[in-house]
Design an enzyme around this catalytic site. Sequence first.
Site, PDB file in Angstrom:
ATOM      1  N   LYS A  16       0.908  -1.152   0.139  1.00  0.00           N
ATOM      2  CA  LYS A  16       0.002  -0.257  -0.044  1.00  0.00           C
ATOM      3  C   LYS A  16       0.930   1.323  -0.064  1.00  0.00           C
ATOM      4  O   LYS A  16       0.504   2.327  -0.652  1.00  0.00           O
ATOM      5  CB  LYS A  16      -0.842   0.025   1.000  1.00  0.00           C
ATOM      6  CG  LYS A  16      -0.206   0.464   2.366  1.00  0.00           C
ATOM      7  CD  LYS A  16      -1.485   0.511   3.461  1.00  0.00           C
ATOM      8  CE  LYS A  16      -1.060   0.074   4.986  1.00  0.00           C
ATOM      9  NZ  LYS A  16      -0.222   0.986   5.263  1.00  0.00           N
ATOM     10  N   ARG A  91      -7.193   4.685  12.157  1.00  0.00           N
ATOM     11  CA  ARG A  91      -7.292   3.215  12.142  1.00  0.00           C
ATOM     12  C   ARG A  91      -8.387   2.549  13.325  1.00  0.00           C
ATOM     13  O   ARG A  91      -8.146   1.392  13.662  1.00  0.00           O
ATOM     14  CB  ARG A  91      -5.820   2.766  12.759  1.00  0.00           C
ATOM     15  CG  ARG A  91      -5.418   3.318  13.704  1.00  0.00           C
ATOM     16  CD  ARG A  91      -3.954   2.721  14.351  1.00  0.00           C
ATOM     17  NE  ARG A  91      -2.868   3.492  14.716  1.00  0.00           N
ATOM     18  CZ  ARG A  91      -1.633   3.306  14.542  1.00  0.00           C
ATOM     19  NH1 ARG A  91      -1.262   2.323  13.800  1.00  0.00           N
ATOM     20  NH2 ARG A  91      -0.979   4.123  15.095  1.00  0.00           N
ATOM     21  N   ARG A 130      10.523 -10.865   0.494  1.00  0.00           N
ATOM     22  CA  ARG A 130      10.579  -9.355   0.676  1.00  0.00           C
ATOM     23  C   ARG A 130      11.941  -9.127   1.498  1.00  0.00           C
ATOM     24  O   ARG A 130      12.788  -9.523   2.048  1.00  0.00           O
ATOM     25  CB  ARG A 130       9.609  -8.633   1.518  1.00  0.00           C
ATOM     26  CG  ARG A 130       9.686  -7.052   1.648  1.00  0.00           C
ATOM     27  CD  ARG A 130       8.236  -6.428   1.829  1.00  0.00           C
ATOM     28  NE  ARG A 130       8.273  -6.620   3.519  1.00  0.00           N
ATOM     29  CZ  ARG A 130       7.284  -5.922   3.867  1.00  0.00           C
ATOM     30  NH1 ARG A 130       6.499  -5.035   3.387  1.00  0.00           N
ATOM     31  NH2 ARG A 130       7.435  -5.787   5.491  1.00  0.00           N
ATOM     32  N   ARG A 163      13.220  -8.357   6.999  1.00  0.00           N
ATOM     33  CA  ARG A 163      12.880  -8.111   8.532  1.00  0.00           C
ATOM     34  C   ARG A 163      12.699  -8.977   9.444  1.00  0.00           C
ATOM     35  O   ARG A 163      12.582 -10.337   9.137  1.00  0.00           O
ATOM     36  CB  ARG A 163      11.438  -7.321   8.225  1.00  0.00           C
ATOM     37  CG  ARG A 163      11.420  -5.681   7.713  1.00  0.00           C
ATOM     38  CD  ARG A 163      10.875  -4.852   8.517  1.00  0.00           C
ATOM     39  NE  ARG A 163       9.465  -5.055   8.923  1.00  0.00           N
ATOM     40  CZ  ARG A 163       8.217  -4.390   8.708  1.00  0.00           C
ATOM     41  NH1 ARG A 163       8.657  -3.298   7.951  1.00  0.00           N
ATOM     42  NH2 ARG A 163       7.146  -4.704   9.006  1.00  0.00           N
ATOM     43  N   ARG A 175      -1.078  -9.773  13.446  1.00  0.00           N
ATOM     44  CA  ARG A 175      -0.988  -8.573  12.899  1.00  0.00           C
ATOM     45  C   ARG A 175      -2.116  -8.506  11.937  1.00  0.00           C
ATOM     46  O   ARG A 175      -2.801  -7.427  11.790  1.00  0.00           O
ATOM     47  CB  ARG A 175       0.259  -8.100  12.128  1.00  0.00           C
ATOM     48  CG  ARG A 175       1.300  -7.886  12.884  1.00  0.00           C
ATOM     49  CD  ARG A 175       2.615  -7.754  12.200  1.00  0.00           C
ATOM     50  NE  ARG A 175       2.832  -6.730  11.467  1.00  0.00           N
ATOM     51  CZ  ARG A 175       3.963  -6.545  10.940  1.00  0.00           C
ATOM     52  NH1 ARG A 175       5.050  -7.324  10.834  1.00  0.00           N
ATOM     53  NH2 ARG A 175       4.309  -5.525  10.122  1.00  0.00           N
TER      54      ARG A 175
END
Length: 217
Positions: A16, A91, A130, A163, A175
């Site tokens: 995003k 949020r 990633r 990460r 998450r």
Amino acid sequence: MHKPIILIYGPVGSGKGTQAELLVQKLGVVHLSLGDILRAKVAQNTPDAQVIKDYMSKGELVPFHIVDDIVRQRMEEPDVANGVVFDGYPRALEQAMTLVKILQDQGKKVTHVIAIKLGTDEIIERLSNRRICPNCREIYNVVSEPPKVEGICDKCGTALIKRADDQEVNAIHERMQVYQEETLPVRDYFAKQGLVHEFDGNQGINELHEQIYKIFE
Ligand SMILES: [Zn+2]
């Protein structure tokens, strides 16, 4: 005609942030990531900044009323006159309703809500591929968007990292659950106003961008 005020939602790994940047280039809007706004505020070193710094350093969410004040001030600055794309904000339903009021006071409104959909399995698959540049934050995907030289950032030459939590499937499930709980009420709220556009996040960056861009043509 209202200038575009766009909210973009998508789970971690959905790209995003990249899509927000592409909209910045095409529409001339400003990318307002909540994290960036807070960090900019903290850098000002005012008394408010210290309060925010305390929350952030403890890894806690900055309380809504503080965030809302900062957003109100940010939306009064001249550079956002052509519109914005909010990333990571609002949020929660309560915060969405406050944003609507803040904008109303300024003669503005939310014009588009972009929801990028991606399943948990697809997210896990993507995150394991990633790589991130720890220096300039550029994001690569070893399968779909690899750097020109393996393991090295195209933009600044820094060694790319994975990460730490990427392999932790449980963390991703958690998450995802938090993401759903936070954003679904916000999406429902704007869906009732006919503002939500949903997109399949399981496609290439450019294909997804083309689909998203169509709603602004
Ligand atoms: Zn880099």
